[in-house]
Design a protein around this motif. Structure first.
Motif, PDB file in Angstrom:
ATOM      1  N   GLY A 112       0.794  -1.223   0.000  1.00  0.00           N
ATOM      2  CA  GLY A 112       0.000   0.000   0.000  1.00  0.00           C
ATOM      3  C   GLY A 112       0.824   1.270   0.000  1.00  0.00           C
ATOM      4  O   GLY A 112       0.336   2.329   0.414  1.00  0.00           O
ATOM      5  N   VAL A 113       2.067   1.186  -0.477  1.00  0.00           N
ATOM      6  CA  VAL A 113       2.958   2.352  -0.521  1.00  0.00           C
ATOM      7  C   VAL A 113       2.986   2.884  -1.946  1.00  0.00           C
ATOM      8  O   VAL A 113       3.464   2.204  -2.859  1.00  0.00           O
ATOM      9  CB  VAL A 113       4.377   1.994  -0.057  1.00  0.00           C
ATOM     10  CG1 VAL A 113       5.291   3.220  -0.150  1.00  0.00           C
ATOM     11  CG2 VAL A 113       4.350   1.451   1.367  1.00  0.00           C
ATOM     12  N   GLU A 114       2.488   4.097  -2.135  1.00  0.00           N
ATOM     13  CA  GLU A 114       2.423   4.662  -3.483  1.00  0.00           C
ATOM     14  C   GLU A 114       3.788   5.151  -3.959  1.00  0.00           C
ATOM     15  O   GLU A 114       4.175   4.930  -5.105  1.00  0.00           O
ATOM     16  CB  GLU A 114       1.430   5.824  -3.513  1.00  0.00           C
ATOM     17  CG  GLU A 114       1.262   6.436  -4.899  1.00  0.00           C
ATOM     18  CD  GLU A 114       0.226   7.550  -4.918  1.00  0.00           C
ATOM     19  OE1 GLU A 114       0.124   8.240  -5.950  1.00  0.00           O
ATOM     20  OE2 GLU A 114      -0.487   7.720  -3.909  1.00  0.00           O
ATOM     21  N   ARG A 115       4.542   5.808  -3.053  1.00  0.00           N
ATOM     22  CA  ARG A 115       5.848   6.362  -3.410  1.00  0.00           C
ATOM     23  C   ARG A 115       6.810   6.110  -2.253  1.00  0.00           C
ATOM     24  O   ARG A 115       6.415   6.153  -1.091  1.00  0.00           O
ATOM     25  CB  ARG A 115       5.749   7.867  -3.685  1.00  0.00           C
ATOM     26  CG  ARG A 115       4.740   8.239  -4.766  1.00  0.00           C
ATOM     27  CD  ARG A 115       4.691   9.740  -4.950  1.00  0.00           C
ATOM     28  NE  ARG A 115       5.858  10.227  -5.672  1.00  0.00           N
ATOM     29  CZ  ARG A 115       6.247  11.504  -5.668  1.00  0.00           C
ATOM     30  NH1 ARG A 115       5.593  12.401  -4.949  1.00  0.00           N
ATOM     31  NH2 ARG A 115       7.312  11.880  -6.362  1.00  0.00           N
ATOM     32  N   ALA A 116       8.069   5.891  -2.591  1.00  0.00           N
ATOM     33  CA  ALA A 116       9.052   5.572  -1.558  1.00  0.00           C
ATOM     34  C   ALA A 116      10.415   6.141  -1.930  1.00  0.00           C
ATOM     35  O   ALA A 116      10.701   6.444  -3.096  1.00  0.00           O
ATOM     36  CB  ALA A 116       9.168   4.057  -1.372  1.00  0.00           C
ATOM     37  N   HIS A 117      11.241   6.293  -0.916  1.00  0.00           N
ATOM     38  CA  HIS A 117      12.655   6.570  -1.104  1.00  0.00           C
ATOM     39  C   HIS A 117      13.348   5.225  -1.325  1.00  0.00           C
ATOM     40  O   HIS A 117      13.199   4.314  -0.511  1.00  0.00           O
ATOM     41  CB  HIS A 117      13.231   7.264   0.134  1.00  0.00           C
ATOM     42  CG  HIS A 117      12.537   8.544   0.492  1.00  0.00           C
ATOM     43  ND1 HIS A 117      12.808   9.741  -0.129  1.00  0.00           N
ATOM     44  CD2 HIS A 117      11.552   8.797   1.409  1.00  0.00           C
ATOM     45  CE1 HIS A 117      12.041  10.687   0.395  1.00  0.00           C
ATOM     46  NE2 HIS A 117      11.270  10.141   1.328  1.00  0.00           N
ATOM     47  N   VAL A 118      14.081   5.091  -2.406  1.00  0.00           N
ATOM     48  CA  VAL A 118      14.669   3.801  -2.773  1.00  0.00           C
ATOM     49  C   VAL A 118      16.187   3.867  -2.622  1.00  0.00           C
ATOM     50  O   VAL A 118      16.843   4.749  -3.191  1.00  0.00           O
ATOM     51  CB  VAL A 118      14.285   3.403  -4.207  1.00  0.00           C
ATOM     52  CG1 VAL A 118      14.909   2.060  -4.567  1.00  0.00           C
ATOM     53  CG2 VAL A 118      12.766   3.335  -4.347  1.00  0.00           C
ATOM     54  N   PRO A 136       9.562   6.653 -12.399  1.00  0.00           N
ATOM     55  CA  PRO A 136       9.996   7.801 -11.600  1.00  0.00           C
ATOM     56  C   PRO A 136       8.890   8.376 -10.720  1.00  0.00           C
ATOM     57  O   PRO A 136       9.181   8.982  -9.683  1.00  0.00           O
ATOM     58  CB  PRO A 136      10.470   8.816 -12.649  1.00  0.00           C
ATOM     59  CG  PRO A 136       9.789   8.398 -13.922  1.00  0.00           C
ATOM     60  CD  PRO A 136       9.681   6.910 -13.847  1.00  0.00           C
ATOM     61  N   GLU A 137       7.650   8.156 -11.117  1.00  0.00           N
ATOM     62  CA  GLU A 137       6.530   8.666 -10.316  1.00  0.00           C
ATOM     63  C   GLU A 137       6.381   7.918  -8.992  1.00  0.00           C
ATOM     64  O   GLU A 137       5.697   8.399  -8.080  1.00  0.00           O
ATOM     65  CB  GLU A 137       5.228   8.587 -11.113  1.00  0.00           C
ATOM     66  CG  GLU A 137       4.667   7.185 -11.325  1.00  0.00           C
ATOM     67  CD  GLU A 137       5.370   6.358 -12.394  1.00  0.00           C
ATOM     68  OE1 GLU A 137       4.970   5.189 -12.588  1.00  0.00           O
ATOM     69  OE2 GLU A 137       6.311   6.888 -13.028  1.00  0.00           O
ATOM     70  N   ARG A 138       7.024   6.759  -8.868  1.00  0.00           N
ATOM     71  CA  ARG A 138       6.940   5.964  -7.641  1.00  0.00           C
ATOM     72  C   ARG A 138       8.131   6.214  -6.701  1.00  0.00           C
ATOM     73  O   ARG A 138       8.105   5.771  -5.552  1.00  0.00           O
ATOM     74  CB  ARG A 138       6.918   4.458  -7.974  1.00  0.00           C
ATOM     75  CG  ARG A 138       5.807   3.977  -8.896  1.00  0.00           C
ATOM     76  CD  ARG A 138       4.454   3.953  -8.238  1.00  0.00           C
ATOM     77  NE  ARG A 138       4.395   3.209  -6.986  1.00  0.00           N
ATOM     78  CZ  ARG A 138       4.216   1.883  -6.891  1.00  0.00           C
ATOM     79  NH1 ARG A 138       4.117   1.148  -8.001  1.00  0.00           N
ATOM     80  NH2 ARG A 138       4.119   1.307  -5.707  1.00  0.00           N
ATOM     81  N   VAL A 139       9.178   6.870  -7.209  1.00  0.00           N
ATOM     82  CA  VAL A 139      10.437   6.994  -6.465  1.00  0.00           C
ATOM     83  C   VAL A 139      10.620   8.448  -6.026  1.00  0.00           C
ATOM     84  O   VAL A 139      10.873   9.330  -6.847  1.00  0.00           O
ATOM     85  CB  VAL A 139      11.620   6.517  -7.323  1.00  0.00           C
ATOM     86  CG1 VAL A 139      12.925   6.672  -6.553  1.00  0.00           C
ATOM     87  CG2 VAL A 139      11.418   5.064  -7.747  1.00  0.00           C
ATOM     88  N   LEU A 140      10.510   8.682  -4.728  1.00  0.00           N
ATOM     89  CA  LEU A 140      10.671  10.033  -4.183  1.00  0.00           C
ATOM     90  C   LEU A 140      12.123  10.490  -4.296  1.00  0.00           C
ATOM     91  O   LEU A 140      12.400  11.623  -4.703  1.00  0.00           O
ATOM     92  CB  LEU A 140      10.229  10.064  -2.724  1.00  0.00           C
ATOM     93  CG  LEU A 140       8.727   9.930  -2.472  1.00  0.00           C
ATOM     94  CD1 LEU A 140       8.458   9.630  -0.997  1.00  0.00           C
ATOM     95  CD2 LEU A 140       8.013  11.210  -2.892  1.00  0.00           C
ATOM     96  N   THR A 141      13.034   9.637  -3.881  1.00  0.00           N
ATOM     97  CA  THR A 141      14.464   9.889  -4.040  1.00  0.00           C
ATOM     98  C   THR A 141      15.145   8.561  -4.337  1.00  0.00           C
ATOM     99  O   THR A 141      14.638   7.493  -3.992  1.00  0.00           O
ATOM    100  CB  THR A 141      15.113  10.491  -2.773  1.00  0.00           C
ATOM    101  OG1 THR A 141      15.076   9.536  -1.707  1.00  0.00           O
ATOM    102  CG2 THR A 141      14.423  11.776  -2.347  1.00  0.00           C
ATOM    103  N   LEU A 142      16.315   8.651  -4.953  1.00  0.00           N
ATOM    104  CA  LEU A 142      17.142   7.492  -5.250  1.00  0.00           C
ATOM    105  C   LEU A 142      18.469   7.638  -4.518  1.00  0.00           C
ATOM    106  O   LEU A 142      19.079   8.713  -4.539  1.00  0.00           O
ATOM    107  CB  LEU A 142      17.395   7.401  -6.757  1.00  0.00           C
ATOM    108  CG  LEU A 142      18.514   6.464  -7.230  1.00  0.00           C
ATOM    109  CD1 LEU A 142      18.166   5.010  -6.946  1.00  0.00           C
ATOM    110  CD2 LEU A 142      18.801   6.680  -8.715  1.00  0.00           C
TER     111      LEU A 142
END
Length: 293
Positions: A112-118, A136-142
């Motif tokens: 249930g996580v829409e976006r995350a720091h990866v 990229p829309e799912r990744v807050l930061t890399l």
């Protein structure tokens, strides 16, 4: 520890730390390594700083789905690639880094996580880069840690480190654990600790000994090719971390990654090899907390 389906064909073993209401940090591990290599104390240190931390086993490793119906002879794979027989090599390997990136994204969806720091280390950095490039829309930061771009001119191992990586280990528990000491070749010269390496090897062996998966993971890395052109267009905030003692993926791999990604921050750490020694956790945690703020 839990296991969940992330696609019709793949289920992943994972573990969470901290409050799910906090920003999520997804930790992606490297070649042949179980999620145990993200030490639980390291994960908890991030959680204590206000992050919801998820670590997981990649496919073909630990307690996640195995692709044993596709056996890969590592020597044959390397020989095929070296001789230029790419069709032959491609036929041996059933998946690529893009599929492994889809696993990580699928785990976020399942939780249930829409976006995350990866955050990815080594091969995990390659997977994390691919996640940011493909979604990229799912990744807050890399955060790409001790990794590279897939270009053959950068991030190459020393001959000694490559020999250890591809040399395998004895199948019996005692021999497997003892052989872990060979990884000192790429560890921090100041903080490298044979006892720590043996402890992780013993824990990993007892939890899920499965060397057969490494040939397929190696093939996924080799056959996924260069990400250089795509990284030039990446617009995800990026931190690149690399240890100056790293002999498994030369620091040129990190420098090149930071050079390609627009606006990337490069953090080169003295006394860090292709490992995360406990003595450097405060610096790494501080960097990750700042980057994921």
């Amino acid at each position: 520890m839990s296991i969940t389906a992330v696609s019709p064909d793949v289920s992943l073993a994972y573990e969470c730390f901290g409050d799910p209401e906090d920003p999520t940090v997804l930790l992606v591990m490297g070649f042949g390594a179980q999620m145990l290599a993200w030490h639980e104390d390291f994960c908890q240190a991030l959680a204590d700083r206000g992050r919801h931390v998820i670590r997981y086993d990649n496919r073909d490793c630990g307690l996640s789905t195995r692709f044993g119906e596709h056996p890969v002879d590592t020597d044959g794979l390397v020989a095929a690639v070296t001789s230029g027989d790419l069709p032959g090599a491609q036929a041996m390997v059933p998946y690529r880094l893009l599929d492994m990136a889809g696993d990580g994204l699928g785990l976020l969806t399942a939780l249930g996580v829409e976006r995350a720091h990866v955050v990815g280390a080594s091969m995990g950095g390659m997977i994390a880069q691919t996640m940011a490039l493909s979604a990229p829309e799912r990744v807050l930061t890399l955060t790409s840690m001790m990794s590279s771009t897939g270009e053959s001119a950068y991030g190459n191992p020393s001959p000694e480190a490559q020999a250890v990586l591809l040399g395998g280990r004895p199948a019996d528990r005692e021999g497997y654990v003892a052989a872990a000491e060979k990884e000192l070749v790429w560890a921090s010269r100041r903080y490298g600790d044979a006892a720590v390496l043996r402890e992780l090897a013993a824990e990993s062996y007892d939890r899920a000994y499965y060397p057969e998966g490494t040939g397929r993971q190696l093939g996924a890395m080799i056959l996924s090719g260069s990400r250089a052109q795509a990284l030039r267009g990446l617009r995800v905030p990026t931190l690149v971390v690399h240890g100056l003692d790293d002999t498994l993926i030369d620091p040129s791999g990190g420098r090149r990654t930071a050079e390609l990604v627009p606006g990337a921050e490069l953090l080169l750490i003295p006394d860090m090899g292709h490992d995360r020694p406990r003595e450097l956790w405060p610096r790494l945690v501080d960097a990750l907390v700042a980057h994921t703020a």
